[in-house]
Motif scaffolding. Structure first.
Motif, PDB file in Angstrom:
ATOM      1  N   THR A  58       0.825  -1.212   0.000  1.00 39.64           N
ATOM      2  CA  THR A  58       0.000   0.000   0.000  1.00 39.64           C
ATOM      3  C   THR A  58       0.859   1.262   0.000  1.00 39.64           C
ATOM      4  OG1 THR A  58      -1.742  -1.172   1.223  1.00 39.64           O
ATOM      5  CG2 THR A  58      -1.842   1.236   1.227  1.00 39.64           C
ATOM      6  N   LEU A 100       2.249   2.041  -3.423  1.00 41.74           N
ATOM      7  CA  LEU A 100       1.172   2.514  -4.298  1.00 41.74           C
ATOM      8  C   LEU A 100       0.855   3.975  -3.993  1.00 41.74           C
ATOM      9  CD1 LEU A 100      -1.129   2.262  -6.335  1.00 41.74           C
ATOM     10  CD2 LEU A 100      -2.487   1.110  -4.566  1.00 41.74           C
ATOM     11  N   ILE A 101       0.757   4.303  -2.720  1.00 42.07           N
ATOM     12  CA  ILE A 101       0.457   5.673  -2.315  1.00 42.07           C
ATOM     13  C   ILE A 101       1.578   6.627  -2.751  1.00 42.07           C
ATOM     14  CG2 ILE A 101       0.250   7.200  -0.289  1.00 42.07           C
ATOM     15  CD1 ILE A 101      -1.445   4.989   1.002  1.00 42.07           C
ATOM     16  N   ALA A 106      -5.564   4.028  -0.364  1.00 42.26           N
ATOM     17  CA  ALA A 106      -4.997   4.436  -1.657  1.00 42.26           C
ATOM     18  C   ALA A 106      -5.890   5.475  -2.337  1.00 42.26           C
ATOM     19  CB  ALA A 106      -4.798   3.219  -2.548  1.00 42.26           C
TER      20      ALA A 106
END
Length: 279
Positions: free
Chosen positions: A75, A78-79, A109
């Motif tokens: 995560t 992705l962020i 996200a």
């Protein structure tokens, strides 16, 4: 009773035709509308959707950036990618294709997307603005449903709309949009008791429950308007089309109904975001 097929391809083309002139004006001022699409993993359906959106962008002159990330990504990584796109002044819209792999916190996200670039209407702030009636970019499928109703001049004010589904990017926001148009709205879902009895009262039905051919024609009031936002395996919607067709005054087909307009609204929001650079 005259039957109207609510052809989403016609509505989508009208939206795109109106966008082309606006895109040319932007390009004359040195701005190329740009949509960045993030795809995590290799889900075949998601691959198809991303390709369709990219093709739709290119056809009308919107730049499309595709960012493919491995399914193992965490995560936080992705962020980090989303935040980089937030900072990129040449990117006007960010789309995180969902669903993402289950180990990723999808909501976290989504919330990382700058609301100014949330052209898919997935942030909680965007939903709040939709509910309060001043959203810049409502979720694209709810926006598409309203666009279809308005294109075909179907009255909303004073009508009883029943929305079957309560997802955060479809059922809930479309309920809010219809309420803002002065419909009386009932939101139903998988726990609703006596759903057929409630649907019998509906002037407008939005099917968004994610179950193939779930809503039957005998549940509906004669002359109702049916908008099927479902898309299931085998090109099947959430309504039993043949039985609903016999009852409805107007109905969307699947495919070719809500889907094409959803993509058109994504393009529209991206262009609107680019236009804000001129302000």
């Amino acid at each position: 009773m005259k039957k109207v097929i609510l052809d989403g391809k016609i509505v989508a083309q009208e939206v795109k035709n109106n966008l082309m002139e606006r895109i040319e004006l932007l390009k004359e001022k040195g701005i190329v509308p740009c949509l960045a699409t993030i795809l995590v993993g290799d889900n075949p359906s998601s691959e198809t959707y991303v390709k369709m959106k990219g093709t739709a962008c290119e056809k009308i002159g919107i730049k499309s950036i595709r960012i493919q990330l491995p399914k193992e990504i965490e995560t936080e990584e992705l962020i980090k990618t989303i935040k980089e796109l937030n900072m990129d002044e040449d990117v006007h819209g960010i789309l995180l294709q969902h669903p993402v792999p289950s180990h990723i916190d999808e909501r976290l996200a989504f919330e990382a997307i700058d609301i100014k670039k949330d052209v898919d209407g997935v942030t909680s702030a965007g939903y709040g603005q939709t509910a309060l009636g001043f959203s810049t970019y409502p979720s694209c499928t709810p926006a598409a449903i309203l666009e279809i109703l308005k294109y075909y001049q179907i009255p909303i004010e004073g009508k009883h709309a029943v929305v079957v589904g309560r997802s955060p990017i479809l059922g809930k926001p479309v309920s809010a949009l219809l309420l803002n148009e002065n419909a009386t709205v009932t939101t139903c879902h998988s726990k609703t008791i006596n759903l057929p009895d409630i649907l019998k009262l509906a002037d407008i039905v939005v099917a968004a429950i994610g179950k193939p051919e779930f809503i039957k024609g005998e549940w509906l009031k004669g002359g109702s308007v049916i908008l099927d936002a479902g898309y299931n395996k085998g090109n099947i919607g959430d309504i039993e089309y043949d039985s609903c067709y016999t009852v409805a005054s107007a109905i969307t087909p699947v495919p070719g109904g809500v889907g094409p307009v959803t993509i058109a609204m994504l393009l529209k929001h991206t262009v609107e975001s680019a236009e804000k650079h001129l302000l």
